[in-house]
Design a protein around this motif. Structure first.
Motif, PDB file in Angstrom:
ATOM      1  N   SER A 213      -8.976   1.251   2.169  1.00 50.11           N
ATOM      2  CA  SER A 213      -9.359   0.939   0.954  1.00 50.11           C
ATOM      3  C   SER A 213      -9.276  -0.537   0.850  1.00 50.11           C
ATOM      4  O   SER A 213      -9.950  -1.088  -0.058  1.00 50.11           O
ATOM      5  CB  SER A 213      -8.253   1.600  -0.004  1.00 50.11           C
TER       6      SER A 213
ATOM      7  N   SER B 254      -1.955   2.679  -6.431  1.00 51.60           N
ATOM      8  CA  SER B 254      -2.118   2.700  -4.803  1.00 51.60           C
ATOM      9  C   SER B 254      -1.759   1.623  -4.100  1.00 51.60           C
ATOM     10  O   SER B 254      -0.888   1.778  -3.059  1.00 51.60           O
ATOM     11  CB  SER B 254      -3.278   3.440  -4.597  1.00 51.60           C
ATOM     12  N   VAL B 255      -2.444   0.235  -4.510  1.00 54.14           N
ATOM     13  CA  VAL B 255      -2.127  -0.827  -3.917  1.00 54.14           C
ATOM     14  C   VAL B 255      -1.772  -1.838  -5.120  1.00 54.14           C
ATOM     15  O   VAL B 255      -2.274  -1.932  -5.954  1.00 54.14           O
ATOM     16  CB  VAL B 255      -3.545  -1.404  -3.469  1.00 54.14           C
TER      17      VAL B 255
ATOM     18  N   LEU C 154      -8.025   1.126  -7.247  1.00 54.81           N
ATOM     19  CA  LEU C 154      -6.698   1.420  -6.599  1.00 54.81           C
ATOM     20  C   LEU C 154      -5.428   1.096  -7.278  1.00 54.81           C
ATOM     21  O   LEU C 154      -4.307   0.961  -6.726  1.00 54.81           O
ATOM     22  CB  LEU C 154      -6.676  -0.170  -5.572  1.00 54.81           C
TER      23      LEU C 154
ATOM     24  N   TYR D 247       1.842   4.885   0.307  1.00 51.66           N
ATOM     25  CA  TYR D 247       1.390   6.173   1.015  1.00 51.66           C
ATOM     26  C   TYR D 247       2.255   7.437   0.936  1.00 51.66           C
ATOM     27  O   TYR D 247       1.962   8.560   1.275  1.00 51.66           O
ATOM     28  CB  TYR D 247       1.393   5.894   2.717  1.00 51.66           C
TER      29      TYR D 247
ATOM     30  N   VAL E 164       0.835  -1.318   0.090  1.00 48.51           N
ATOM     31  CA  VAL E 164      -0.071   0.113   0.005  1.00 48.51           C
ATOM     32  C   VAL E 164       0.957   1.174  -0.014  1.00 48.51           C
ATOM     33  O   VAL E 164       1.670   1.380   0.921  1.00 48.51           O
ATOM     34  CB  VAL E 164      -0.932  -0.173   1.186  1.00 48.51           C
TER      35      VAL E 164
ATOM     36  N   GLY F 134      -5.157   4.400   3.033  1.00 50.09           N
ATOM     37  CA  GLY F 134      -4.717   3.198   2.165  1.00 50.09           C
ATOM     38  C   GLY F 134      -5.141   1.885   2.673  1.00 50.09           C
ATOM     39  O   GLY F 134      -5.728   0.934   2.120  1.00 50.09           O
TER      40      GLY F 134
ATOM     41  N   GLN G 235      -1.227   9.564   0.479  1.00 53.45           N
ATOM     42  CA  GLN G 235      -2.467   9.516   1.071  1.00 53.45           C
ATOM     43  C   GLN G 235      -1.927   9.144   2.638  1.00 53.45           C
ATOM     44  O   GLN G 235      -1.106   8.607   2.911  1.00 53.45           O
ATOM     45  CB  GLN G 235      -3.515   8.403   0.778  1.00 53.45           C
TER      46      GLN G 235
END
Length: 266
Positions: free
Chosen positions: A78, A255-256, A252, A13, A11, A75, A70
């Motif tokens: 999510s 982001s992920v 996502l 961030y 994740v 995160g 974020q």
């Protein structure tokens, strides 16, 4: 999925723009953009959810001129994870970007290597060259957890739970540990800062923040032995992770990344 087999996620961030000479001892003749991404990781199956590392917050980002893409809690949310409900957090090492966000996991037990705690509270912290990656408030928070019964210490190699083992590597920090996870595709190793980038692992180069160059180099061999293959080693700060591994769903993307499935070929 069995009790000892897990899904694993990275994740993102945070972010920091850098150039390649900043990321290697001895610099880099190519001098190209080579930014850092900042991650924490999630290990989960039907029975348990474990967070690996707690990242930094907005105040720490401002202090160190980093971009908070974020908040860590956003995160994790999510992925359907509420920080207040997390029962176990593994801290790979106690640098500010891996052990911040004090108070974010009030119900969790924190797992750290004996030698990392000793290093972060001992005589080496008298030297600015060695203490600069640590934040005194984060270290103090970990001391408080010890006295509150919310810390567990590990010495070298230990079984965290069926399918998950912790391994002290050292090198980047005195008590850096990696996490080996059994997944459906084999054993994935969350290498954290054993290797910031795939380039460190592949080229046997060293990131400038270091406690022992010898232990870094030995650590590369160790994580490769622990992982099913080189493609099962996940570096700590490489933006390529988000390119190589799929997002759990389209919203996502960027982001992920899901790490228990095979990466695309680089």
């Amino acid at each position: 999925m069995g009790d000892d087999t897990y899904e694993v996620y990275a994740v993102r961030y945070g972010h920091s723009p850098r150039r390649s000479p900043e990321n290697f001892i001895g610099g880099d003749t190519h001098d190209v953009p080579m930014p850092l991404d900042y991650f924490n990781w999630v290990i989960r199956n039907a029975d348990r959810t474990i967070v690996v590392d707690t990242g930094f917050d907005a105040a720490s980002a401002a202090k160190r001129s980093r971009e908070l893409v974020q908040p860590v809690e956003t995160g994790l949310r999510s992925l359907g994870i509420e920080c207040s409900e997390v029962s176990d957090v593994i801290i790979t090492h106690m640098h500010y970007d891996h052990a911040g966000n004090d108070g974010l996991f009030p119900s969790a037990c924190f797992h750290v290597q004996d030698v990392e705690m000793a290093y972060a509270t001992g005589r080496c912290m008298c030297h600015p060259l060695l203490n600069h990656p640590y934040d005194v408030d984060n270290v103090t928070a970990m001391v408080r957890r010890v006295f509150e019964g919310k810390a567990r210490f590990h010495d070298g190699t230990s079984e965290f739970s069926p399918g998950i083992t912790l391994h002290r590597i050292g090198g980047h920090s005195r008590g850096l540990q990696v996490v080996r996870v059994k997944t459906a595709r084999g054993h994935v190793v969350l290498a954290s800062d054993t290797a910031h980038f795939y380039a460190h692992l592949d080229r046997r180069r060293i990131f400038p923040t270091v406690d022992s160059v010898a232990d870094v180099l030995e650590g590369y061999d160790t994580v490769l032995k622990l992982a099913t293959s080189r493609d099962h080693v996940i570096p700590g700060h490489d933006p390529l992770v988000l390119d190589l591994y799929p997002a759990p769903d389209e919203r996502l993307r960027g982001s992920v990344a899901r790490l228990d499935v095979a990466p695309r070929k680089s």
